[in-house]
Design an enzyme around this catalytic site. Structure first.
Site, PDB file in Angstrom:
ATOM      1  N   HIS A 104       0.695  -1.205  -0.041  1.00  0.00           N
ATOM      2  CA  HIS A 104       0.006   0.010  -0.167  1.00  0.00           C
ATOM      3  C   HIS A 104       1.058   1.206  -0.001  1.00  0.00           C
ATOM      4  O   HIS A 104       1.962   1.295   0.577  1.00  0.00           O
ATOM      5  CB  HIS A 104      -0.972  -0.005   1.191  1.00  0.00           C
ATOM      6  CG  HIS A 104      -2.018   1.014   0.990  1.00  0.00           C
ATOM      7  ND1 HIS A 104      -2.060   2.229   1.305  1.00  0.00           N
ATOM      8  CD2 HIS A 104      -3.239   0.758   0.661  1.00  0.00           C
ATOM      9  CE1 HIS A 104      -3.200   2.705   1.148  1.00  0.00           C
ATOM     10  NE2 HIS A 104      -3.973   1.926   0.721  1.00  0.00           N
ATOM     11  N   ASP A 106      -8.104  -5.496   0.089  1.00  0.00           N
ATOM     12  CA  ASP A 106      -8.375  -6.511  -0.815  1.00  0.00           C
ATOM     13  C   ASP A 106      -8.029  -7.853  -0.594  1.00  0.00           C
ATOM     14  O   ASP A 106      -8.589  -8.646  -1.484  1.00  0.00           O
ATOM     15  CB  ASP A 106      -8.011  -5.846  -2.236  1.00  0.00           C
ATOM     16  CG  ASP A 106      -8.480  -4.553  -2.391  1.00  0.00           C
ATOM     17  OD1 ASP A 106     -10.134  -4.378  -2.259  1.00  0.00           O
ATOM     18  OD2 ASP A 106      -8.075  -3.681  -2.881  1.00  0.00           O
TER      19      ASP A 106
HETATM   20  N1  CMC Z   1       4.097  -7.474  -4.755  1.00  0.00           N
HETATM   21  C1  CMC Z   1       5.396  -7.371  -5.157  1.00  0.00           C
HETATM   22  N2  CMC Z   1       6.103  -6.389  -4.906  1.00  0.00           N
HETATM   23  C2  CMC Z   1       5.515  -5.197  -4.453  1.00  0.00           C
HETATM   24  C3  CMC Z   1       4.052  -5.115  -4.289  1.00  0.00           C
HETATM   25  C4  CMC Z   1       3.457  -6.361  -4.474  1.00  0.00           C
HETATM   26  N3  CMC Z   1       2.095  -6.243  -4.288  1.00  0.00           N
HETATM   27  N4  CMC Z   1       3.897  -4.071  -3.878  1.00  0.00           N
HETATM   28  C5  CMC Z   1       5.016  -3.167  -4.061  1.00  0.00           C
HETATM   29  N5  CMC Z   1       6.224  -4.082  -4.209  1.00  0.00           N
HETATM   30  C6  CMC Z   1       7.443  -3.678  -4.383  1.00  0.00           C
HETATM   31  C7  CMC Z   1       7.789  -2.816  -5.549  1.00  0.00           C
HETATM   32  O1  CMC Z   1       8.171  -3.647  -6.658  1.00  0.00           O
HETATM   33  C8  CMC Z   1       8.996  -1.749  -5.178  1.00  0.00           C
HETATM   34  O2  CMC Z   1      10.139  -2.518  -5.013  1.00  0.00           O
HETATM   35  P1  CMC Z   1      11.420  -2.035  -5.391  1.00  0.00           P
HETATM   36  O3  CMC Z   1      11.798  -1.025  -4.356  1.00  0.00           O
HETATM   37  O4  CMC Z   1      12.453  -3.097  -5.141  1.00  0.00           O
HETATM   38  O5  CMC Z   1      11.462  -1.537  -6.520  1.00  0.00           O
HETATM   39  C9  CMC Z   1       8.457  -1.508  -3.426  1.00  0.00           C
HETATM   40  O6  CMC Z   1       7.718  -2.776  -3.265  1.00  0.00           O
HETATM   41  C10 CMC Z   1       7.879  -0.349  -3.477  1.00  0.00           C
HETATM   42  O7  CMC Z   1       6.764  -0.370  -4.489  1.00  0.00           O
HETATM   43  P2  CMC Z   1       5.955   0.890  -5.132  1.00  0.00           P
HETATM   44  O8  CMC Z   1       5.492   0.415  -6.508  1.00  0.00           O
HETATM   45  O9  CMC Z   1       6.644   2.169  -5.183  1.00  0.00           O
HETATM   46  O10 CMC Z   1       4.659   1.304  -4.186  1.00  0.00           O
HETATM   47  P3  CMC Z   1       3.576   2.155  -4.507  1.00  0.00           P
HETATM   48  O11 CMC Z   1       3.297   2.698  -3.246  1.00  0.00           O
HETATM   49  O12 CMC Z   1       3.852   3.071  -5.671  1.00  0.00           O
HETATM   50  O13 CMC Z   1       2.384   0.814  -4.887  1.00  0.00           O
HETATM   51  C11 CMC Z   1       0.440  -0.088  -4.595  1.00  0.00           C
HETATM   52  C12 CMC Z   1       1.382   0.526  -3.770  1.00  0.00           C
HETATM   53  C13 CMC Z   1      -0.653  -0.515  -3.905  1.00  0.00           C
HETATM   54  C14 CMC Z   1       0.217   0.130  -5.942  1.00  0.00           C
HETATM   55  C15 CMC Z   1       1.355  -1.659  -4.760  1.00  0.00           C
HETATM   56  O14 CMC Z   1       1.727  -1.992  -3.455  1.00  0.00           O
HETATM   57  C16 CMC Z   1       0.697  -2.694  -5.435  1.00  0.00           C
HETATM   58  O15 CMC Z   1       0.514  -2.710  -6.809  1.00  0.00           O
HETATM   59  N6  CMC Z   1      -0.097  -3.723  -4.788  1.00  0.00           N
HETATM   60  C17 CMC Z   1      -0.829  -4.781  -5.621  1.00  0.00           C
HETATM   61  C18 CMC Z   1      -2.162  -4.081  -6.070  1.00  0.00           C
HETATM   62  C19 CMC Z   1      -3.023  -3.947  -4.633  1.00  0.00           C
HETATM   63  O16 CMC Z   1      -3.184  -4.805  -3.905  1.00  0.00           O
HETATM   64  N7  CMC Z   1      -3.593  -2.831  -4.772  1.00  0.00           N
HETATM   65  C20 CMC Z   1      -4.687  -2.822  -3.732  1.00  0.00           C
HETATM   66  C21 CMC Z   1      -4.302  -1.288  -2.809  1.00  0.00           C
HETATM   67  S1  CMC Z   1      -5.221  -1.176  -1.344  1.00  0.00           S
HETATM   68  C22 CMC Z   1      -6.938  -0.831  -1.884  1.00  0.00           C
HETATM   69  C23 CMC Z   1      -7.012   0.716  -2.593  1.00  0.00           C
HETATM   70  O17 CMC Z   1      -6.701   1.535  -2.024  1.00  0.00           O
HETATM   71  O18 CMC Z   1      -7.513   0.435  -3.535  1.00  0.00           O
END
Ligand code: CMC
Length: 437
Positions: free
Chosen positions: A314, A372
């Site tokens: 998140h 989720d």
């Molecule tokens: N699986 C594997 N790696 C992950 C994941 C994941 N679900 N989420 C983040 N990472 C890694 C990412 O690759 C990055 O690694 P590195 O630093 O080595 O490059 C690190 O963690 C930081 O990730 P980020 O993409 O910078 O994080 P963000 O804040 O931009 O993204 C997120 C947040 C929710 C989009 C992401 O965690 C994600 O895609 N999660 C899966 C989708 C999901 O479950 N979404 C629902 C969110 S809660 C309900 C809502 O608000 O709608």
């Protein structure tokens, strides 16, 4: 650029290196949580912007509605912890809280509920919109279209500067979005639309419209109605997430609330946001067995692979999402009520959580289950098809969107939302005639 931050309502002075241009940037405190630097004068005084793609360090508004402390996993609505609201409150009471700022007293509660529930029917002509969609259309596509179309039907509540119009539009949206969602489902399975019943509670009526058929009586299971209500509470609002920011941005132009909420629905649809609950179930189905969890986790850790562990991670929570904990408990309650002793999907999800939370990749990045991760399992057990999961999120989040929209419209300092950019394209050049290219 140099500057020494001082906290607690202080300021920093920024001097642009090599010039005598400087600006004093005040630090504005919140009631809780981090203070923010007020950079509104930065461009005028220094001629520079700030750069923050993804808005990870930028507050776009001040808001009194929802507070999240992502480091310790706290979520408050108007100061009340989500755990208390999920246990003791109802969705419509939370809706009143989000919209109006206070838990209603008995009279206010009765008036608010009656106000919402008398708007549950949609204009009869709106039903014809559904015929324009393919039966196999994703229900979120139908939601974007039909909710947007509401602005063509309710002309008597479109004056955003009139508080009474804002109130009625809010009631209409909260009341009619579940009706439209149930209609989208009924259309997809070829059953007749079921008219709402205002003698039922909000979640109860939604389950009724989803599951009843005209041919026989249908009684909603009260345990499932309560679980549905709690799922709605857990999704009601979540501060300035992507879809809420979309609603605020659209609303900042003066667009009508129905159009703004349609924009929010579109933004919610993506798998990184509301679409994740649907994606979690697809992922669990693909993994299939506990033995496949470890190899799957290797694929999400591989940087050459775009796969993610859906339902994990998140932007704000760097700890367990408090909503996921409640959702996991609800999951057990619902399965018990439905007589499902062992759900392989739930077992798989719990095993996956255990393995991921002891894996250094997830630990170091502070990736925990989000709301989720478990919601899809409950919704599946309750009989919802996966394509409806994000629609249910949209039904609940409509309350948060309209509360945030209302707060923005009522804020006298509100201006059109207009981010800036750092331009990295070509500098000015002359047009080249076709025969010389
Ligand atoms: N699986 C594997 N790696 C992950 C994941 C994941 N679900 N989420 C983040 N990472 C890694 C990412 O690759 C990055 O690694 P590195 O630093 O080595 O490059 C690190 O963690 C930081 O990730 P980020 O993409 O910078 O994080 P963000 O804040 O931009 O993204 C997120 C947040 C929710 C989009 C992401 O965690 C994600 O895609 N999660 C899966 C989708 C999901 O479950 N979404 C629902 C969110 S809660 C309900 C809502 O608000 O709608």
């Amino acid at each position: 650029m140099t500057g020494t931050p001082t906290t607690g309502g202080g300021s920093i002075t920024i001097t642009l290196d090599g010039t005598n241009r400087k600006v004093t940037v005040p630090l504005l405190p919140g009631s809780i949580g981090p203070s923010v630097f007020d950079i509104r004068k930065l461009y005028n005084d220094l001629g520079v912007f700030t750069y923050d793609p993804g808005y990870g360090g930028t507050a776009a508004c001040d808001s009194k509605i929802t507070y999240i402390d992502g480091d310790i996993g706290v979520l408050l609505h108007r100061g009340y912890p989500i755990e208390q609201l999920a246990e003791k409150s109802t969705f419509l009471e939370v809706a009143h809280l989000l919209l109006n700022g206070n838990l209603p007293n008995a009279r206010e509660k009765a008036e608010f509920e009656a106000g919402v529930l008398r708007h549950t029917m949609v204009h009869e002509q709106l039903r014809r919109f559904f015929d324009g969609f393919r039966r196999d259309a994703h229900p979120m596509a139908v939601m974007c279209g039909v909710v947007g179309a509401m602005s063509a039907f309710y002309h008597d509540s479109l004056d955003i500067n009139d508080p009474e119009h804002r109130r009625i539009s809010a009631f209409r949206l909260i009341a009619k979005v579940p009706t439209i969602a149930a209609m989208a489902y009924k259309y997809s399975i070829g059953q007749p639309f079921v008219y709402p019943r205002n003698d039922l509670g909000y979640a109860e009526n939604f389950l009724y419209m989803m599951n009843a058929v005209p041919a026989e009586p249908y009684h909603v299971n009260p345990v499932l109605a309560r679980a549905m209500d709690r799922i709605f509470i857990l999704h009601a609002d979540h501060e300035q997430n992507a879809s809420t920011s979309t609603v605020r941005l659209a609303g900042s132009t003066g667009a009508n609330p129905f159009a703004c909420i349609a924009a929010g629905i579109a933004s919610l649809w993506g798998p990184a946001h509301g679409g994740a609950n649907e994606a979690v179930l697809k992922m669990l189905a693909e993994i299939g067995h506990v033995d496949n969890v470890k190899p799957f986790l290797e694929t999400v850790k591989d940087k050459n692979n775009h796969a993610r562990l859906m339902g994990f991670g998140h932007r704000v929570y760097k700890n367990y999402d408090p909503r996921a904990k409640i959702m996991q408990q609800s999951c057990h309650e619902v399965l018990r009520e439905l007589g499902i002793k062992d759900d392989p999907m739930l077992d798989l999800a719990m095993e996956m959580e255990k393995i991921a939370l002891s894996d250094p990749y997830f630990v170091e990045r502070k990736l925990y289950p989000n709301v989720d991760f478990y919601s899809g399992i409950i919704l599946k057990a309750m009989g919802f098809p996966t394509s409806m999961f994000t629609v249910l999120f949209a039904v609940a989040r409509t309350v948060g969107w309209i509360s945030q929209w209302k707060e923005m419209i009522e804020d006298p300092s509100q201006r059109i939302g207009r981010p800036r950019q750092v331009y990295t394209g070509p500098t000015q050049r002359d047009y080249v005639p076709l025969d010389q290219r």
